[in-house]
Structures are given as C-alpha cells and as structure tokens.
Scaffold this active site. Structure first.
Site, PDB file in Angstrom:
ATOM      1  N   LYS A 127       0.875  -1.185   0.000  1.00 52.67           N
ATOM      2  CA  LYS A 127       0.000   0.000   0.000  1.00 52.67           C
ATOM      3  C   LYS A 127       0.903   1.223   0.000  1.00 52.67           C
ATOM      4  CE  LYS A 127      -4.383   1.214   0.183  1.00 52.67           C
ATOM      5  NZ  LYS A 127      -5.596   0.559  -0.332  1.00 52.67           N
ATOM      6  N   ASP A 167      -6.927   4.529  -4.570  1.00 54.68           N
ATOM      7  CA  ASP A 167      -7.630   4.393  -3.288  1.00 54.68           C
ATOM      8  C   ASP A 167      -8.236   5.775  -3.058  1.00 54.68           C
ATOM      9  OD1 ASP A 167      -7.888   2.519  -0.745  1.00 54.68           O
ATOM     10  OD2 ASP A 167      -7.376   4.457   0.093  1.00 54.68           O
TER      11      ASP A 167
END
Ligand code: NDP
Length: 447
Positions: A127, A167
């Site tokens: 991430k 995201d």
C-alpha cells in the site's frame, strides 16, 4: 484471549511500531482470529511466521516536491510499504489524503496481504500514498504532484515487482498522470505496472465498479446464507465515492433499496431510494457536496449535518467511506433498529468495539478484507488482460468478479466452520487468508 506467544508477538509489534494505532488495531484484529489455529499448527510459531508477517519486507518514504499555481514550492511525503510478496508482486492502492501517515499505510498494507490471499489470485500485499490532498487543487497542480511522486516511485515498482492502484483521492485522473510519467521515465509501455487505468490504455471494464459491486454481492451471499434476500430491503451506505456509488448501483440491481449516502460534511436520507444518476452527476462529474443531492432531489430527500448515518433504520449496512467511521454507539443504533447484515465496503470502517457488538448480537458481519476484495481481484484481472494483451467484455469481467466474491464468501464460511466458529466471517477471512500466505512463507524458508 491470546495465548502467551501471540500476546508476546503483539506486544513486540506495538513496541517496535510506536505511534501507529491503526496498524496496531489491524494486527490485533488478525491475531484475535489466529488464536484458533495456534494449537493445530505449532510449525507457524517455530518459524516466527507472525513476527515476519508483521514486519514489512520494505518501507519506502520519500520527498515529493512540486510547484503550485502561484509558483510556490510545496513539499509532501510519499510512502510505499511493500509488505509481503509470498503470493505474488506487491499489490495495493495509493491513497492521497492529508491524514496519510506511515501507520495508516501500514494498516492498509497489512490488511491487503490477507485480502489479496483470499481472492485466490497470485498477488502479494502492499500500500502507499501521500499526505497530499487533490481536493481543492487545480488539474495542473495534481499533474505536477503525480509526476513528482512517480519520479521517485518508478524505481520501486514494475509488473513483476509491485503494482499500485487507486484508493481514496486517487482515481482515473491521478492514475493517468502517474502512468504517463512512468512510461516517460522508463521508455516502456508496461501496462501491468498500475491498475485502475483508463479503458483506452490498458484498463479493464468493471474495475471502476468492482469494489462496490463486490461488496453488494458479498452482502447478498451473507443474506442467502441466512435463507434471506436483498429484494425490497432498505440498505444504508456511507460515503459517496467510488466504492459507495457502485455498491448502491449493485444493491439496486439486486432489488434492494439504498436510502442513505454521505460525505465528510454530513449525510442524506432518501426513503424513496437514492437516485443514482443524480448522485453520480453531483459526485463523479461536478465533484460537489452531498447536501446538493437533497437540494436538487426535493421531496423524498433530506440532508443531515452532524449526527450519524447509522441512525437510519435499515436491514443491511454497508460502510463504504473510511476507517473507524462506525462506532460502538452506531452499532447499538443499527442493532436496535433490526439490522441483520453488515458488510464493510471500506477498509476497517467499524471500530473493534462495534464489531464485537455485532458478533455478540448474532448479526452477520463481513470484514472488509473479504467483503471489499472485489476491487483488488479485478485489478488482478486487469493485470491478466495486460499480460495477455487482451480486453474482456463487461459481462465476462463481471462474471469473473461475481464468481470470485462467491468463492471468498464460501471460503470464509467453510474455514470458520472448520475451526469451530461457524458463521464467524472475521475468523473465516483471517484464517483462510493467513494460511495460504503462511504456507508459502514456510515453503520459501527463512527469508
Ligand atoms: P473515494 O475517495 O472515492 O471516496 C471516499 C468517500 O468517503 C467520499 O465520499 C468521502 O467524502 C467519504 N469520507 C472520507 N472520509 C470521511 C469521513 N471521515 N467521514 C465521512 N465520510 C468520509 O474513496 P473510495 O470510495 O475509493 O474508498 C473508500 C474506502 O474503501 C476506503 O476505506 C478505501 O481504502 C476502501 N477501498 C477502496 C477500494 C477501491 O477500489 N476504490 C478497494 C478496497 C477498499 P469527502 O468527499 O467529503 O471526502
């Protein structure tokens, strides 16, 4: 609740990663579930699998300088945490929001390991992101920021190494600027390096819809497991971003009626069912605020600033905004109003106290790492299309997504049953996700 070795490992993770409460919360929640496998699998302990899992393989933090429209130099901080590559290249989104810090990126990266494992596809967990917020910035500013961000990030990514996606705050526009800069820097048309791309340049149909669609399908499966269906039932959705909009769309297609949506300024209630065309126009096209929906919809809709979207009586709740947005008091309201299924479209939107209340009350609770895995699964399908230089039809891609969501749902229930916790999706998701990664790590030796 934990045995001594789990507790010691957790204490050491907390001590080694101070000031990262979201990361601690994510690790604690997984450990909570893993208590059930400790006895059956002492080999995981002997090889320090958990200690290794909690230590990212690589953490990259970098400076992102850029010039704003007034000519002033601005500096943000970029992150990429390459958490675990036991099952495939690191895979996970980039988040651009002011609140982004290392602890938040690590919580998201840690969750991603198990989620990606659950999809059954060959992807590891990672991430990244930045404390940069595209909201309120001009297109030129967003482009210059993305180019600067990628100027550093490109050294660390690649279709066989690490494949970022979007995201919060990172949509098609940001992915476009980053892919353009990657292509320019490397002189390679390596489409599989980023997912969430535009349809004309390597993107996949259904990627935009995938997380929300998948969450709705997962909720429908949860209802089906109880012998119920979505048809005609009131549903609450929070957020009005990518996940929320397409969760609403799929719930409507499946016969449910979504009566709420929200953003960081408040929420709307529309008892007639959300008019999705209007909401998309306001949120996707005009990038406006949620209050405008109630103003333009008239009669059946109202805007509420302050208060909680979870006070609205519904049968199904889909939190799709952000982490820790549904608290203990919200869980009490939902339970009091007769909710039967809660499925997380966002990552960790329910606090641990709220989750405990749902589980204690016998409400079916689907954790994000299972219920929202459709997004990353479709990203992996985008990688498959890029690798084979192919482009699937909408129906074929959606069929694959639905199949994957049903299989994750079944895997969670079967694993929960096998480990003596029938109906517990949290244990099912954590244990099923963990075992695959742990077994691969064991096969590789101590690395
Ligand atoms: P978006 O940026 O598209 O939308 C986020 C939405 O949540 C916006 O409506 C935003 O409102 C709202 N929001 C953010 N913070 C708050 C807050 N504190 N209170 C109330 N509303 C808030 O993001 P996504 O839809 O892509 O992501 C939502 C969640 O889903 C995140 O947790 C993400 O990690 C997760 N997720 C996303 C995936 C994807 O494919 N996009 C895949 C898997 C998980 P505002 O506009 O006012 O900020």
């Amino acid at each position: 609740m934990f045995d001594t070795s789990l507790q010691e490992t957790l204490d050491s993770v907390i001590a080694r990663n101070p000031g990262e409460p979201e990361f601690h919360q994510a690790v604690r929640e997984v450990f909570d579930s893993l208590a059930v496998i400790q006895e059956r699998h002492p080999e995981y302990n002997d090889l320090a699998i958990l200690t290794r899992l909690c230590e990212p393989e690589r953490q990259i933090i970098f400076r992102v300088p850029w010039v704003d429209d007034r000519g002033a130099v601005r500096v943000n901080r970029g992150f990429r945490v390459e958490f675990n590559s036991a099952l495939g290249p690191y895979k996970g989104g980039l988040r651009f929001r002011e609140s982004v810090n290392l602890g938040i990126v690590k919580f998201l990266g840690f969750e991603q390991i198990f989620k990606n494992s659950l999809t059954g596809l060959p992807i590891g967990g990672g991430k990244g992101g930045s404390d940069f917020d595209p909201a309120g910035k001009s297109d030129g500013e967003v482009m210059r920021f993305c180019q600067s961000f990628m100027t550093e990030l490109h050294r660390h990514i690649g279709e066989h190494t690490d494949v970022p996606a979007g995201d919060i705050g990172v949509g098609a526009r940001e992915i476009g600027y980053m892919f353009g800069q990657y292509k320019r820097l490397t002189n390679r048309y390596e489409a599989g390096v980023l997912t969430g791309k535009g349809l004309d340049w390597g993107g996949s149909l259904v990627r935009k819809e995938a997380t929300g669609y998948g969450t709705a399908v997962f909720a429908e499966e949860m209802l089906a497991a109880r012998g119920e269906g979505l048809d005609g039932r009131p549903v609450a959705v929070s957020g009005s971003g990518n996940v929320a909009l397409y969760a609403i769309e799929k719930v409507h297609q499946l016969g449910g009626r979504v009566v709420t949506a929200s953003d960081s300024t408040g929420y709307i209630v529309d008892e007639a069912g959300i008019d999705l065309d209007l909401l998309k126009q306001i949120k996707e096209v005009e990038r406006g605020r949620i209050r405008e929906y109630a103003e333009r919809r008239g009669g059946s809709a109202r805007f509420v600033s302050g208060g909680s979207v979870w006070d609205v009586p519904v049968d199904v709740a889909l939190p799709c905004a952000t982490q820790n947005e549904l608290h203990e008091s919200d869980a009490k309201s939902l339970i009091g109003n007769g909710v039967v299924v809660v499925a997380e479209g966002a990552n960790m939107p329910c606090t641990p106290e709220a989750v405990e209340l749902f589980r204690a009350a016998g409400i079916a609770f689907g954790p994000g790492k299972a219920a929202n895995a459709g997004g990353v699964a479709t990203s992996a399908l985008e990688m498959q299309q890029n690798a084979s230089r192919d482009a699937w039809t909408f129906d074929y891609a959606e069929g694959r997504l639905t199949e994957i969501m049903r299989s994750i749902h079944a895997n969670c229930l079967e694993t929960a049953e096998e480990y003596g916790r029938p109906g517990d999706y949290v244990v099912g998701a954590n244990v099923a996700g963990f075992r695959k990664v742990a077994d691969a790590m064991m096969a590789f030796g101590v690395i």
